[in-house]
Design a protein around this motif. Structure first.
Motif, PDB file in Angstrom:
ATOM      1  N   PHE A  68       0.847  -1.356  -0.086  1.00  0.00           N
ATOM      2  CA  PHE A  68       0.119  -0.022  -0.203  1.00  0.00           C
ATOM      3  C   PHE A  68       0.816   1.235   0.188  1.00  0.00           C
ATOM      4  N   ILE A  69       1.755   1.241   0.761  1.00  0.00           N
ATOM      5  CA  ILE A  69       2.632   2.424   0.937  1.00  0.00           C
ATOM      6  C   ILE A  69       3.666   2.710  -0.171  1.00  0.00           C
ATOM      7  N   VAL A  70       3.908   1.759  -0.858  1.00  0.00           N
ATOM      8  CA  VAL A  70       4.828   1.975  -2.118  1.00  0.00           C
ATOM      9  C   VAL A  70       3.943   2.539  -3.269  1.00  0.00           C
ATOM     10  N   LEU A  71       2.691   2.058  -3.308  1.00  0.00           N
ATOM     11  CA  LEU A  71       1.653   2.550  -4.511  1.00  0.00           C
ATOM     12  C   LEU A  71       1.186   4.083  -3.682  1.00  0.00           C
ATOM     13  N   PHE A  72       1.233   4.450  -2.669  1.00  0.00           N
ATOM     14  CA  PHE A  72       0.995   5.525  -2.000  1.00  0.00           C
ATOM     15  C   PHE A  72       2.142   6.527  -2.622  1.00  0.00           C
ATOM     16  N   ILE A  73       3.423   6.148  -2.505  1.00  0.00           N
ATOM     17  CA  ILE A  73       4.485   7.049  -2.632  1.00  0.00           C
ATOM     18  C   ILE A  73       4.519   7.291  -4.274  1.00  0.00           C
ATOM     19  N   ILE A  74       4.407   6.175  -4.857  1.00  0.00           N
ATOM     20  CA  ILE A  74       4.462   6.303  -6.474  1.00  0.00           C
ATOM     21  C   ILE A  74       3.230   7.186  -7.127  1.00  0.00           C
ATOM     22  N   PHE A  84      -5.137   5.407  -4.208  1.00  0.00           N
ATOM     23  CA  PHE A  84      -3.976   5.517  -3.355  1.00  0.00           C
ATOM     24  C   PHE A  84      -3.456   6.889  -3.027  1.00  0.00           C
ATOM     25  N   LEU A  85      -4.540   7.778  -3.033  1.00  0.00           N
ATOM     26  CA  LEU A  85      -3.988   9.173  -2.696  1.00  0.00           C
ATOM     27  C   LEU A  85      -5.244   9.719  -1.736  1.00  0.00           C
ATOM     28  N   GLY A  86      -5.641   8.722  -0.709  1.00  0.00           N
ATOM     29  CA  GLY A  86      -6.610   9.080   0.254  1.00  0.00           C
ATOM     30  C   GLY A  86      -6.342   8.941   1.657  1.00  0.00           C
ATOM     31  N   PRO A  87      -7.031   9.144   2.578  1.00  0.00           N
ATOM     32  CA  PRO A  87      -6.910   9.039   4.052  1.00  0.00           C
ATOM     33  C   PRO A  87      -6.429   7.439   4.374  1.00  0.00           C
ATOM     34  N   GLU A 145       4.478  15.942   2.005  1.00  0.00           N
ATOM     35  CA  GLU A 145       3.531  15.479   3.140  1.00  0.00           C
ATOM     36  C   GLU A 145       3.672  14.158   3.683  1.00  0.00           C
ATOM     37  N   ILE A 146       3.934  13.326   2.843  1.00  0.00           N
ATOM     38  CA  ILE A 146       4.098  11.809   3.295  1.00  0.00           C
ATOM     39  C   ILE A 146       5.363  11.660   4.106  1.00  0.00           C
TER      40      ILE A 146
END
Length: 352
Positions: free
Chosen positions: A145-151, A173-176, A243-244
């Protein structure tokens, strides 16, 4: 008093609500400048409050087995009832202010006040689904999840920065929920580096990303916060790569300070964080944080009306932002603590 509580998560909630109040106070003077630089742009140093709250939820709620019905009843009740309670009181407060001041002050009604509630409501409805994935896949699933969040964050940040169009849709993958997964991951991750090194590295990353956000904010708010307007989608939650990293760094700094048992930073833990008065204060603010978020708008509204138009220099406004932020922080905390002592109100004021 601290039974079954995780101290560093209480401290993170303390910092999160303080940062949110600072941001809202800074908005009172949106055009104030110091040597040509907008003061509100420097509030980017504090714009990690909402992500931190979401990350705490992930640390507390993911990776656990629980009944769906009991989870929804408990969690939704804790956020819905206080929201309705303070929304009604705030509506009455605005009407009284409107008629007593004989001024069209309703134009300044903070319409975005409740956006956090609706965002958290949606996130809580999603958590049981995501939790099944995390329970089955563990830290590897969270890392996915986090890798896709960052990508996704980097991908859309580049598109916005260079004004490029794309049909690739990674916005899920750009939500809360991704901050919630990030909180679970960071709270359970065992790093090979020592705690002192993690704290120092996190502090460096926090300063760098904060400065980047300040610089980008002065140029373009969209570039700093990653606002996607395509298909009528507008994210109030900051999901930029800056922000991440900024919120993750703050999370790790606080976690590290509480778990540090050696080195020079241990003195901070022993002499300050473990002080009985400080511990009680942090715990109380943590328990009151949701109520403080819902109720601090009263004090923001009054400060906006009485202070916004006072002619001050940029330096004076900057000092006033600090002072007013502290006053509103303490006032909203005292308000929630007092209401939590009233039998008929204590369960609906947001103190838990």
């Amino acid at each position: 008093m601290y039974m079954n509580r995780i101290k560093y998560l209480d401290a993170i909630k303390f910092i999160a609500i303080l940062s949110i109040i600072c941001i809202h106070v800074a908005i009172i003077w949106p055009y104030s400048e110091i040597k040509g630089y907008n003061i509100s742009g420097f509030s980017e140093f504090c714009r990690f409050g909402v992500p931190l709250f979401l990350m705490v939820s992930g640390a507390l709620l993911l990776g656990r087995e629980y009944d769906l019905r009991s989870f929804l009843e408990k969690r939704l009740t804790r956020i819905i009832i206080p929201f309705i309670f303070w929304a009604i009181i705030f509506a009455v407060f605005i009407l009284i202010l409107f008629f007593s001041l004989k001024n069209n002050y309703l134009n300044n009604y903070p319409l975005e006040w409740g956006w956090y509630f609706w965002m958290v409501l949606g996130a809580y409805l999603t958590i049981p689904i995501i939790n099944e994935f995390i329970v089955n896949k563990g830290m590897r699933g969270a890392k996915y999840f986090i890798v896709l969040f960052i990508i996704s964050s980097l991908f859309y940040q580049i598109l916005i920065f260079f004004n490029i169009s794309s049909f690739v849709d990674l916005r899920f993958f750009l939500g809360p929920i991704n901050y919630i997964v990030l909180g679970f991951y960071l709270s359970n991750k065992k790093f090979s580096l020592s705690t002192n090194k993690i704290i120092i590295l996190s502090l460096i990353l926090f300063i760098i990303t904060s400065l980047c956000k300040v610089g980008l904010n002065l140029v373009s708010w969209e570039n700093a916060h990653l606002i996607i307007n395509d298909n009528n989608l507008c994210l109030l939650l900051d999901v930029s790569i800056f922000e991440i990293i900024q919120s993750s760094s703050m999370f790790l700094i606080i976690k590290g300070l509480y778990s540090n048992d050696n080195g020079f930073l241990k003195n901070i833990k022993d002499s300050f964080l473990e002080n009985s008065i400080i511990k009680k204060f942090i715990l109380s603010v943590s328990k009151a944080s949701y109520g403080m978020y819902l109720s601090h708008v009263f004090f923001i509204t009054l400060a906006n009306y009485y202070l916004a138009n006072i002619p001050l220099t940029g330096t004076q406004n900057a000092l006033l932002i600090v002072v007013v932020s502290i006053i509103i922080f303490l006032s909203s905390w005292i308000l929630i603590v007092i209401t939590s002592k009233i039998p008929l109100i204590k369960k609906v004021c947001g103190y838990h």
